[in-house]
Design an enzyme around this catalytic site. Structure first.
Site, PDB file in Angstrom:
ATOM      1  CG  ASP A   8      -1.760  -1.254   1.147  1.00  0.00           C
ATOM      2  OD1 ASP A   8      -2.452  -1.404   0.314  1.00  0.00           O
ATOM      3  OD2 ASP A   8      -1.895  -1.945   2.221  1.00  0.00           O
TER       4      ASP A   8
ATOM      5  CG  HIS B  51      -1.466  -0.966  -7.209  1.00  0.00           C
ATOM      6  ND1 HIS B  51      -0.794  -1.658  -8.283  1.00  0.00           N
ATOM      7  CD2 HIS B  51      -0.788  -1.540  -6.004  1.00  0.00           C
ATOM      8  CE1 HIS B  51       0.107  -2.544  -7.454  1.00  0.00           C
ATOM      9  NE2 HIS B  51       0.110  -2.233  -6.443  1.00  0.00           N
TER      10      HIS B  51
END
Length: 478
Positions: free
Chosen positions: A50, A78
């Site tokens: 992340d 994403h």
């Protein structure tokens, strides 16, 4: 000239420099242009995932011919913001937003086909046409619905010792692959063979998990209905990628997950089931290490983690600075929706990641999230039983007993969302970036200043060791 620039860069990142000096050196070193030379560049996560890899891939992919995924599956997530609109990717490379780029999903990826096709259809509804631009490896393994069921069963059995899996079936699919009873994308081209293998795998899975029910005929009907559509995208991506390289194409690899979730190098067993570090590029795409050029490590200006497992610099998510990082940074997982755990930047962890991957430049994201804090801290070293540790512990018990030694720097209050050059940053923000660069010994090339697509500083190729090394090698051979 380039060899001199590389030497100057190495000296700069190894010493503590004032913002004024660093700015001068930045101008002196930078080439002022973007390279369009052929080769394979890699964007990797350097923490626990992340980190914002997709945003860099989206930006870089505009000048690449091929964008590829090489490991993991739909457990990756994403998010890209374009003109205020969010695009969320799980299996597709973020480079799909470049209408001129081919997108490859390599043999190292495990693919849940219903999710994959839904992702394509969702993009089309958003105005992104991917027709003819996606290639699936015929050697990539399939994640079936029952793999996801098994994932949930296994996680629930662990009780309080749960791993924190996304329950996307990734681990069980890789287990099928390693057990050599998995089924690959290319098998769909011969449906009689696919049906035989599927029945065998489904029966074996039900025998292993009493009470688990699989609608074998219903599943086979579904896969028969999509076989032609999937087959049109299926090819030998090993041949395709190497041919593209040989013909002078530029190839960008989008890493999924991150080094600290690597099955071998991460905080085992709180890891994913693949190798989301540099080695996966070779095994998950089928290319030689000699073809790799830039290796770009992406790190937040702080640190986050989803799921269970060690997190040495963790802060309380519900109070004070931890709450600030979580709320201002919008720290909720793209794939799971779970609140991410938050903490200060961890230098020992980043050094470990740098050692494994050999980063040639860093992409520091979400620097803007630190705006407004009176002080910012960096976890500079680990101490255990009164001794400074020089390596990353493999033992979870040791990890739980670590004392983090922090370094405190002054914060800043100025809005940095409009910063497009290093000079635009407040002095204290510059000092923070330079200190991170110095502690890691790797140049920071990109700096994220906001959520939008263009909210990023690119300091230029002079802050990318791979570009200067390539130019030096070229000059030496002439």
């Amino acid at each position: 000239m380039k060899c001199t620039q590389l030497s100057a860069l190495q000296q700069t990142i190894g010493t503590s420099t004032s913002p004024t000096t660093a700015t001068y050196q930045n101008d002196a070193i930078s080439t002022g242009s973007s390279s369009t030379k052929p080769g394979i560049d890699v964007v990797l996560g350097s923490q626990w995932g992340d980190e914002g890899k997709g945003k860099l891939v989206d930006m870089l992919s505009q000048t690449y011919d091929v964008c590829a995924r090489v490991a993991g599956g739909s457990n990756a997530g994403h998010t890209i913001v374009v003109d205020g609109k969010k695009y969320k990717f799980h299996l597709l490379p973020s480079g799909i937003l470049n209408e001129k780029a081919m997108c490859v999903i390599g043999n190292g990826v495990v693919i849940h086909l219903p999710s994959f096709l839904n992702e394509i259809d969702g993009l089309k509804q958003s105005g992104i046409d991917s027709e003819g631009r996606i290639l699936l490896s015929d050697r990539a393994h399939i994640v079936f619905d029952f793999h996801q069921q098994v994932d949930g069963v296994q996680e629930n059995k662990l009780g309080r010792n749960k791993i924190g899996t996304t329950k996307k079936g990734i681990g069980p699919a890789y287990a099928s692959k390693i057990s050599r009873n998995g089924i690959r994308i290319g098998d769909l081209k011969n449906f009689d063979f696919f049906e035989m293998r599927f029945r065998e795998l489904a029966e074996a899975t039900m025998n292993s998990y009493p009470g688990l029910e699989i609608d074998i005929d219903g599943q086979l009907a579904y896969y028969k209905s999509i076989a032609e559509r999937v087959g049109a995208m299926t090819t030998d991506t090993i041949e395709y990628t190497n041919d593209a390289y040989d013909s002078g194409k530029r190839i960008l690899i989008e890493g999924a997950n991150a080094t600290m979730l690597d099955i071998d190098f991460g905080t085992y067993p709180y890891v994913t089931s693949s190798n989301p570090s540099i080695g996966s590029v070779l095994t998950g795409l089928g290319v030689s290490p000699r073809k790799i050029s830039g290796i770009y490590g992406t790190t937040k200006a702080y640190c986050t983690r989803v799921g269970e497992g060690p997190f040495p610099t963790e802060l309380d998510r519900d109070a004070g600075i931890g709450e600030h990082l979580g709320v201002v940074g919008a720290e909720w997982g793209t794939t799971t929706g779970r609140a991410r755990r938050v903490g200060w930047l961890d230098i020992p962890q980043m050094r470990y990641s740098t050692l494994i991957n050999g980063f040639t430049a860093l992409n520091v994201t979400k620097l803007d999230v630190l705006t407004g804090l009176a002080e910012v801290k960096i976890g500079r070293a680990y101490k255990h039983n009164g001794k400074i540790l020089n390596t990353m512990p493999s033992c979870l018990k040791t990890m739980s007993e670590i004392e983090v030694i922090y370094e405190t720097l002054p914060g800043w209050t100025e809005d940095i969302s409009q910063a497009r050059n290093f000079d635009d940053l407040p002095v204290n923000a510059q000092r923070y970036v330079l200190r991170v660069q110095e502690l890691l010994g790797v140049p920071v090339r990109w700096i994220g200043c906001g959520a939008n697509r263009l909210d990023m500083i690119d300091r230029g190729e002079g802050w990318d060791m791979s570009k200067l090394e390539a130019e030096g090698d070229s000059s030496a051979s002439e």
